[in-house]
Design an enzyme around this catalytic site. Structure first.
Site, PDB file in Angstrom:
ATOM      1  CB  THR A  46     -50.537  63.098 -22.141  1.00 23.23           C
ATOM      2  OG1 THR A  46     -50.603  62.777 -23.528  1.00 23.23           O
ATOM      3  CG2 THR A  46     -51.411  62.134 -21.383  1.00 23.23           C
ATOM      4  CD  GLU A  47     -51.310  68.455 -26.979  1.00 24.00           C
ATOM      5  OE1 GLU A  47     -52.135  69.078 -27.659  1.00 24.00           O
ATOM      6  OE2 GLU A  47     -50.085  68.481 -27.175  1.00 24.00           O
TER       7      GLU A  47
ATOM      8  CD  GLN B  84     -42.969  75.129 -27.528  1.00 24.57           C
ATOM      9  OE1 GLN B  84     -42.258  74.507 -26.758  1.00 24.57           O
ATOM     10  NE2 GLN B  84     -42.820  75.070 -28.833  1.00 24.57           N
TER      11      GLN B  84
ATOM     12  CD  GLU C 283     -36.221  77.371 -21.408  1.00 27.15           C
ATOM     13  OE1 GLU C 283     -35.943  76.205 -21.089  1.00 27.15           O
ATOM     14  OE2 GLU C 283     -37.337  77.884 -21.191  1.00 27.15           O
TER      15      GLU C 283
ATOM     16  N   GLY D 285     -24.788  78.211 -13.873  1.00 24.47           N
ATOM     17  CA  GLY D 285     -25.810  77.239 -14.263  1.00 24.47           C
ATOM     18  C   GLY D 285     -25.169  75.929 -14.669  1.00 24.47           C
ATOM     19  CB  ALA D 286     -24.561  72.910 -13.119  1.00 25.90           C
ATOM     20  N   GLY D 287     -26.960  73.109 -15.934  1.00 30.75           N
ATOM     21  CA  GLY D 287     -27.801  72.253 -16.754  1.00 30.75           C
ATOM     22  C   GLY D 287     -27.023  71.815 -17.984  1.00 30.75           C
TER      23      GLY D 287
ATOM     24  NE  ARG E  45     -38.608  74.172 -27.116  1.00 34.35           N
ATOM     25  CZ  ARG E  45     -38.911  72.890 -26.923  1.00 34.35           C
ATOM     26  NH1 ARG E  45     -38.190  71.940 -27.478  1.00 34.35           N
ATOM     27  NH2 ARG E  45     -39.937  72.553 -26.172  1.00 34.35           N
TER      28      ARG E  45
ATOM     29  NE  ARG F  11     -48.981  71.182 -27.970  1.00 28.04           N
ATOM     30  CZ  ARG F  11     -47.782  70.887 -27.479  1.00 28.04           C
ATOM     31  NH1 ARG F  11     -46.872  71.829 -27.344  1.00 28.04           N
ATOM     32  NH2 ARG F  11     -47.484  69.653 -27.140  1.00 28.04           N
TER      33      ARG F  11
ATOM     34  N   GLY G  17     -24.683  74.655 -19.656  1.00 33.16           N
ATOM     35  CA  GLY G  17     -23.582  75.062 -18.776  1.00 33.16           C
ATOM     36  C   GLY G  17     -22.543  73.968 -18.654  1.00 33.16           C
TER      37      GLY G  17
ATOM     38  CG  ASP H 139     -31.487  83.059 -10.809  1.00 31.15           C
ATOM     39  OD1 ASP H 139     -32.599  83.589 -10.603  1.00 31.15           O
ATOM     40  OD2 ASP H 139     -31.104  82.055 -10.195  1.00 31.15           O
TER      41      ASP H 139
ATOM     42  CG  PHE I 197     -40.668  64.784 -31.425  1.00 33.39           C
ATOM     43  CD1 PHE I 197     -40.567  64.009 -30.285  1.00 33.39           C
ATOM     44  CD2 PHE I 197     -41.117  66.098 -31.306  1.00 33.39           C
ATOM     45  CE1 PHE I 197     -40.893  64.524 -29.048  1.00 33.39           C
ATOM     46  CE2 PHE I 197     -41.447  66.619 -30.063  1.00 33.39           C
ATOM     47  CZ  PHE I 197     -41.335  65.836 -28.930  1.00 33.39           C
TER      48      PHE I 197
ATOM     49  CG  LEU J 225     -47.187  69.540 -19.363  1.00 33.94           C
ATOM     50  CD1 LEU J 225     -46.368  69.244 -20.611  1.00 33.94           C
ATOM     51  CD2 LEU J 225     -48.109  70.723 -19.603  1.00 33.94           C
TER      52      LEU J 225
ATOM     53  CG  HIS K  97     -43.190  73.272 -22.159  1.00 35.05           C
ATOM     54  ND1 HIS K  97     -42.950  72.470 -21.067  1.00 35.05           N
ATOM     55  CD2 HIS K  97     -42.587  72.681 -23.210  1.00 35.05           C
ATOM     56  CE1 HIS K  97     -42.219  71.429 -21.453  1.00 35.05           C
ATOM     57  NE2 HIS K  97     -41.976  71.553 -22.740  1.00 35.05           N
TER      58      HIS K  97
ATOM     59  CG  HIS L 218     -48.918  71.197 -23.019  1.00 33.91           C
ATOM     60  ND1 HIS L 218     -50.144  70.713 -22.665  1.00 33.91           N
ATOM     61  CD2 HIS L 218     -48.277  70.182 -23.647  1.00 33.91           C
ATOM     62  CE1 HIS L 218     -50.242  69.449 -23.063  1.00 33.91           C
ATOM     63  NE2 HIS L 218     -49.121  69.111 -23.657  1.00 33.91           N
TER      64      HIS L 218
END
Lengths: 77, 586
Positions: B254-255, B240, B387, B14-16, B398, B286, B19, B221, B119, B252, B353, B242
């Site tokens: 938006t709310e 989680q 994740e 994994g290369a996110g 989260r 929500r 990773g 995976d 936030f 999505l 999500h 939405h």
């Protein structure tokens, strides 16, 4: 090897929106693209995800007009 | 069949964000590190993260890691492990400044420091008042992070294997993990990547649901590989959601749409939120909105031929207001639901999500299993971060901007732990049957007669998960869902593909991905059915309250016999006093 298979995998992206738009585009339009349009589509796929999404959603325009016809097809879905 | 083999000190799958953060730590220590990725690294799903990274820098308003820790523990609904949460919140400023030094283009304050914005859930003084804690790069924080880490990795000599899919773990008789078997998508070539350390960083698995914000690559995976190796998955019932994703697409809405006066309708055209929240109506929180939507659908008042979605009406606002106050919404609705919201309501549905559960690890990123005496035992050679891992810092839900933080903190921690665990010794001999499992999976796909369609099996899985294990869960529906998902899992063992070619065979890749998704779906449904309480994102109609006496514990699901076990939450932080469970009020 089949070009469309390679391109189909290139349409797997980090953004869901692009997955949806690009995979639908390949299924609907790819067979009808000429060789030049295929090359231009491949060039578009080189764009970073967020830039490509902005282009597809019409929020930005390309500086280089060559890809415009293919981009228009993508925008039209 | 004898497979070709390559040796590395470490292999990262994994290369996110996690990773690549881990790989960077390893490559800069001059280890030989291979990173396997299904797609080009900067096209990983981290690119979709917009919000920011939470860190108590205090650049805009007073802040400290104790307050961040409190918010995270409370947000987790007391299922998060407080040792790991303390570690993450204390380390946050350091990893953010480090990323800044790597070249991350953070937004700036006028005097040149990292700008921070408020936030949801970020508070001063243990929940007293909002604080600016999110560090962002415009609305492209994840994108900027991926590019920064990728450049840095290239410079450090990380070896990327792009368009490779990992198939299964290699383990020896003692249970030590010795690497992975992987397949190159372009050629179909299967190779052994042998390594002293294997680090899974494969991201979430939101694609088990019909409606998900996750990209197509998010097929769990790493989780599938772990489950097939006989190791457990932890807290998989916690996803989680939405409230408003475009039905059938997952993109999505938006709310802010409801903030501007849009409201929700059932199939009878009734504005049902008036019944559930007479005062706040469509502006209720929500979870209240999601629960109401799920209840309407469950009771047969959903819209459409399958009565499985809700309508979001905003045409009464007029084209001008929609255009001015909700820019982009019209384009999204037209593009992804074929509906012009100036004229017609947008079909929406609660949308998965983020996955809080995953591969159980400690805060060093080492994968752990129960030691049989109430504690943890490390699986030698195996690590996980991001994740796909369950450390657990997110617990039952989260906190915003903690996911990008998780990637940085635990990507780095796992990388460091790999380095300190590394022994100066040759690679162990591989057991002769080490690669049997992945080869058997591939062989089955080659020879399957009258196979089930991959597309149909995965669509059925997503439908079952969405209907029976969605944002609000009903006991009868969960019980039925367990039966149905077991049936889908049976079918998944008989998937077949028409195209047997070796080159860029996406049908084969998708069949292999479904093998992974189905393990995640089983774990999620079975864990959810068993947890008889409501906590964080797991919301049950028959047990509406959190039950700390019986359920303040982590779920462990094992593939073998779909067995469940439980282990205690680590309620003791590293250096500070524990935060005792309280009723969660925002």
């Amino acid at each position: 090897m089949s070009e469309v298979d390679r391109i189909r995998w290139q349409c797997r992206r980090g953004l869901l929106e692009l997955d949806l738009v690009l995979s639908a585009f390949v299924e609907r339009h790819f067979d009808r693209l000429d060789a030049r349009q295929v090359e231009l589509f491949k060039e578009l796929l080189e764009q970073p995800d967020n830039d490509l999404l902005d282009l597809v959603m019409g929020r930005t325009e390309l500086a280089d007009p060559r890809c415009k016809p293919v981009l228009e097809l993508l925008r039209a879905g | 069949m004898a497979l070709a083999r390559r040796e590395f000190d470490a292999v990262v799958v994994g290369a996110g964000g996690s990773g690549m953060r881990a790989a960077l730590e390893l490559a800069e220590a001059n280890l030989r590190v291979a990173v396997l990725s299904k797609v080009f690294p900067t096209r990983s799903h981290t690119v979709a993260a917009q919000g920011g990274v939470a860190a108590s820098l205090g650049n805009v308003a007073e802040d400290n890691w104790h307050w961040h820790m409190y918010d995270t523990v409370k947000g987790s609904d007391y299922l998060g492990d407080q040792d790991a949460i303390e570690f993450m919140c204390r380390t946050a400023p350091e990893v953010v400044y480090e990323l800044e030094h790597f070249g991350m283009p953070f937004d700036r304050t006028p005097d040149g420091r990292i700008y921070q914005r408020p936030f949801g859930g970020h508070m001063q003084n243990y929940g007293r008042n909002p604080v600016e804690r999110a560090c962002a790069a415009a609305d492209r924080t994840g994108h900027a992070m991926l590019h920064t880490l990728y450049q840095r990795n290239v410079r450090a000599g990380t070896q990327f294997f792009v368009e490779w899919i990992a198939l299964d773990l290699l383990r020896d008789a003692e249970g030590e993990v010795l690497g992975v078997v992987a397949m190159e998508i372009e050629t179909g070539e299967v190779l052994i990547f042998q390594a002293h350390a294997t680090l899974l960083a494969t991201g979430g698995a939101g694609r088990i649901f019909a409606s998900s914000t996750n990209a197509f690559i998010n097929t769990g995976d790493g989780l599938g590989m772990v489950a097939r190796a006989g190791l457990p998955l932890q807290d998989m019932e916690f996803f989680q959601f939405h409230p408003t994703g475009v039905y059938g697409a997952g993109v999505l809405i938006t709310e802010g749409v409801r903030g501007e006066g849009g409201f929700l309708l059932n199939k009878n055209g009734e504005r049902f939120m008036e019944r559930y929240a007479p005062t706040a109506k469509d502006l209720a929180s929500r979870d209240v909105v999601s629960r109401a939507m799920a209840t309407e659908i469950k009771e047969g008042r959903g819209a459409g031929k399958d009565a499985d979605h809700i309508l979001l009406k905003l045409d009464h606002l007029g084209a001008e207001v929609i255009h001015k106050r909700l820019p982009g919404i019209r384009d999204i609705a037209i593009k992804f639901s074929n509906v012009d919201p100036v004229k017609d309501p947008i079909p929406v549905v609660p949308t998965a999500h983020y996955m809080m559960g995953g591969i159980p690890t400690n805060y060093h990123g080492q994968v752990v299993v129960p030691d049989g005496r109430g504690g943890d035992q490390v699986v030698r050679g195996l690590y996980a971060a991001g994740e796909c891992a369950c450390v657990s810092v997110h617990g039952a839900n989260r906190l915003g901007c903690n996911s990008l933080l998780d990637l940085l903190v635990f990507g780095r921690a796992a990388g460091r732990r790999v380095i300190s665990d590394l022994r100066e010794e040759p690679h162990k001999p591989l057991p002769s049957d080490a690669a049997d499992r992945p080869l058997a999976r591939l062989a089955r796909l080659e020879t399957q007669k009258a196979g089930e369609s991959v597309a149909e099996v995965s669509a059925e899985m997503r439908r079952v998960m969405q209907t029976h294990c969605g944002v609000f869960r009903f006991p009868d529906s969960l019980a039925e869902g367990v039966k149905k998902i077991l049936t889908v899992a049976e079918r998944a063992q008989r998937t077949g593909i028409q195209d047997k070619s070796k080159v860029f065979n996406t049908a084969r890749v998708e069949a292999l991905e479904v093998d992974n998704l189905i393990e995640v779906a089983l774990a999620t449904m079975i864990s959810a059915e068993a947890r008889k309480e409501s906590r964080g994102a797991h919301d049950r109609s028959d047990y509406p309250k959190r039950d700390d006496a019986n359920w303040m514990k982590h779920t462990l699901w094992y593939k073998e016999g779909n067995r469940l076990a439980y282990k205690p939450v680590k309620a003791k932080p590293l250096t500070v006093e524990p935060f005792e469970p309280k009723t969660r009020v925002y």
